[in-house]
Design a protein around this motif. Sequence first.
Motif, PDB file in Angstrom:
ATOM      1  N   ALA A  84      -9.868 -16.507   1.570  1.00  0.00           N
ATOM      2  CA  ALA A  84     -10.923 -15.599   2.028  1.00  0.00           C
ATOM      3  C   ALA A  84     -12.266 -16.041   1.464  1.00  0.00           C
ATOM      4  N   ARG A  88     -10.733  -9.592  -7.826  1.00  0.00           N
ATOM      5  CA  ARG A  88      -9.331  -9.983  -7.686  1.00  0.00           C
ATOM      6  C   ARG A  88      -9.113 -11.422  -8.128  1.00  0.00           C
ATOM      7  N   GLU A  98     -15.060  -7.285  -4.295  1.00  0.00           N
ATOM      8  CA  GLU A  98     -13.607  -7.162  -4.319  1.00  0.00           C
ATOM      9  C   GLU A  98     -12.970  -8.523  -4.573  1.00  0.00           C
ATOM     10  N   LEU A  99     -13.447  -9.524  -3.866  1.00  0.00           N
ATOM     11  CA  LEU A  99     -12.837 -10.848  -3.988  1.00  0.00           C
ATOM     12  C   LEU A  99     -13.015 -11.423  -5.389  1.00  0.00           C
ATOM     13  N   ILE A 127     -11.947 -16.685  10.946  1.00  0.00           N
ATOM     14  CA  ILE A 127     -10.629 -16.115  11.191  1.00  0.00           C
ATOM     15  C   ILE A 127      -9.995 -16.778  12.411  1.00  0.00           C
ATOM     16  N   VAL A 187      -0.332   1.061  -6.717  1.00  0.00           N
ATOM     17  CA  VAL A 187       0.378   2.291  -7.034  1.00  0.00           C
ATOM     18  C   VAL A 187       1.660   2.318  -6.221  1.00  0.00           C
ATOM     19  N   ARG A 193      -7.414  -6.865   6.673  1.00  0.00           N
ATOM     20  CA  ARG A 193      -7.887  -5.538   6.275  1.00  0.00           C
ATOM     21  C   ARG A 193      -9.396  -5.418   6.455  1.00  0.00           C
ATOM     22  N   PHE A 194     -10.085  -6.474   6.114  1.00  0.00           N
ATOM     23  CA  PHE A 194     -11.540  -6.462   6.252  1.00  0.00           C
ATOM     24  C   PHE A 194     -11.919  -6.302   7.716  1.00  0.00           C
ATOM     25  N   VAL A 200     -17.712 -13.764   9.861  1.00  0.00           N
ATOM     26  CA  VAL A 200     -16.310 -13.837   9.486  1.00  0.00           C
ATOM     27  C   VAL A 200     -15.385 -14.232  10.633  1.00  0.00           C
ATOM     28  N   GLN A 218      -4.393 -16.292  -0.591  1.00  0.00           N
ATOM     29  CA  GLN A 218      -5.184 -15.611   0.434  1.00  0.00           C
ATOM     30  C   GLN A 218      -6.551 -15.210  -0.101  1.00  0.00           C
ATOM     31  N   GLY A 225      -2.933 -14.806   9.392  1.00  0.00           N
ATOM     32  CA  GLY A 225      -1.997 -14.797   8.268  1.00  0.00           C
ATOM     33  C   GLY A 225      -2.601 -14.391   6.956  1.00  0.00           C
ATOM     34  N   ASN A 226      -3.852 -14.005   6.966  1.00  0.00           N
ATOM     35  CA  ASN A 226      -4.501 -13.606   5.717  1.00  0.00           C
ATOM     36  C   ASN A 226      -4.674 -12.084   5.709  1.00  0.00           C
ATOM     37  N   LEU A 227      -3.849 -11.434   4.914  1.00  0.00           N
ATOM     38  CA  LEU A 227      -3.855  -9.976   4.881  1.00  0.00           C
ATOM     39  C   LEU A 227      -5.197  -9.422   4.449  1.00  0.00           C
ATOM     40  N   ILE A 228      -5.863 -10.138   3.565  1.00  0.00           N
ATOM     41  CA  ILE A 228      -7.134  -9.640   3.055  1.00  0.00           C
ATOM     42  C   ILE A 228      -8.180  -9.646   4.157  1.00  0.00           C
ATOM     43  N   MET A 229      -8.252 -10.755   4.875  1.00  0.00           N
ATOM     44  CA  MET A 229      -9.197 -10.810   5.987  1.00  0.00           C
ATOM     45  C   MET A 229      -8.811  -9.813   7.070  1.00  0.00           C
ATOM     46  N   MET A 289     -20.973  -7.389   3.153  1.00  0.00           N
ATOM     47  CA  MET A 289     -20.442  -8.621   2.586  1.00  0.00           C
ATOM     48  C   MET A 289     -20.501  -8.584   1.070  1.00  0.00           C
ATOM     49  N   ASP A 307       0.810  -1.200   0.000  1.00  0.00           N
ATOM     50  CA  ASP A 307       0.000   0.000   0.000  1.00  0.00           C
ATOM     51  C   ASP A 307       0.853   1.265   0.000  1.00  0.00           C
ATOM     52  N   PHE A 357     -17.568  -6.709  -0.168  1.00  0.00           N
ATOM     53  CA  PHE A 357     -16.362  -7.517   0.024  1.00  0.00           C
ATOM     54  C   PHE A 357     -16.264  -8.589  -1.055  1.00  0.00           C
ATOM     55  N   LEU A 387     -13.586 -18.914   3.244  1.00  0.00           N
ATOM     56  CA  LEU A 387     -14.003 -18.537   4.588  1.00  0.00           C
ATOM     57  C   LEU A 387     -15.364 -17.861   4.576  1.00  0.00           C
ATOM     58  N   VAL A 388     -15.616 -17.103   3.529  1.00  0.00           N
ATOM     59  CA  VAL A 388     -16.743 -16.180   3.546  1.00  0.00           C
ATOM     60  C   VAL A 388     -17.958 -16.696   2.784  1.00  0.00           C
TER      61      VAL A 388
END
Lengths: 237, 237
Positions: B94, B170, B166-167, A102, B72, A162-163, A98, B90, A156-160, B160, A13, B163, B97-98
Amino acid sequence: MNSQADALQAPGDSTENGAQQIRDALREAIVERRLSPGTKLSESDVGSLFNVSRTLARAALQALSYEGLVSVEKNRGAFVAYPSLDEARQIFAARRLVEPGILRSAAERITPAQLKHLRQLLIEEGRLMSERGQSARRAEIKASGDFHLMLASISGNLIMQRFMEELVARSSLVIALYGQSSASSCGHAEHGDIITALERKDIDTACHLMLHHIAHIEADLDLRERKSFGLKEAFER
Amino acid sequence: MNSQADALQAPGDSTENGAQQIRDALREAIVERRLSPGTKLSESDVGSLFNVSRTLARAALQALSYEGLVSVEKNRGAFVAYPSLDEARQIFAARRLVEPGILRSAAERITPAQLKHLRQLLIEEGRLMSERGQSARRAEIKASGDFHLMLASISGNLIMQRFMEELVARSSLVIALYGQSSASSCGHAEHGDIITALERKDIDTACHLMLHHIAHIEADLDLRERKSFGLKEAFER
DNA sequence: TAAAGTCAGATCGTATACAATTCTCTGCAT
DNA sequence: ATGCAGAGAATTGTATACGATCTGACTTTA
């Protein structure tokens, strides 16, 4: 101290630094409830407050709007978000959906060092609870969220992660708006129970406790439809 | 047609319109793989392409970076995101998980009309599969994601839903990078099975199928570590 | 010849300027 | 007194301008 404040910065980021600092400062102010929901955040004011141009102020506000902490209305300006009842319910529904997952991920990967770190966080949280004063109150709010954030980080999941940051921050807004109990110390003990279950590798119990914990926080909210007194009732008496 | 394209617009998201249009156009291009991962998106180029100033182009790129579709790099510029293997894993972690939780929520609330709508989406998807040509391929990619997005929409939780958007977006990038099977028609049949289970109110089976479906998509990826030949090895032979 | 230094072009970071929109207050007509 | 209209102020939307940083090529030098 705020050991996770840095860790939470997504590594990729690497946008510019100016707007980011302002965004972080504003977010902290919102989450710690120094800024109340609905407060107007005009671009000029924010800019001059941080000694930057409107350009950067605007970028920061836009960023916060993506996180749901600020709502910008076209041609009208930006305001600290004022979550509706529906939004509030959805935020907690999302957390119920969620967080068990997690926690499960975290339980699989957690190391003894991390468990210790969690315990330390809990102690710090307890210490803040017994302290008095505005700044202790703010720190307590932050610490209470940090517990959940730390679990996300361990998963360990960066996406989760951030969420969860988004959800925790927005939860703070909801509690500010609809919280009843003056004791914002919602469920310090429950945090401890979860850690204990984690230590025992009792994942199912931990998840169950987590769900219970979230329900407990939500139960302290007044999420009833307020039929908004028809002006007459609001003033008579 | 794209009945959910509008529905997915968060209602409170009434930022300015200029940057938003550009952001949406770029996102569509990325998700439909007209823009490959790693492609440079310079602010000037984007601006002149849409006949706006760098200001708006920049805002759009920033927005996409929050969604993880663009990365960026400070003082270097914006690029279509190039998810690492870790990120790819990840993203799918996610989703695993979701999505079961979302599906469960959706199953509780789904109406006959919505079920019918889902079926229609499935048929449309099937039709696109049999068609040939670039534009059909793109539409198929979109339709395949729309199935998951529609479920999120039915679940009634806007947070959700966002989210998941986004998932899914990606995921499209990941598949573009690491997908093996030329048949991007990953699991059209499985979508149908899930709907069938949903019609039978057999929620547990539906969730199970969903997990299986996601695993299936992931299995079609080549997520093995490529130890990126150290330049010497790359040329000796 | 290879390494290092230097400079020009391109691109980004931020500030400022101008246009468009909204808000508010005043004054007039009803 | 109420309601409408319009002017002026305040605020946001967008474009442009200028300084900072990076990149790549060319030159210099050992």
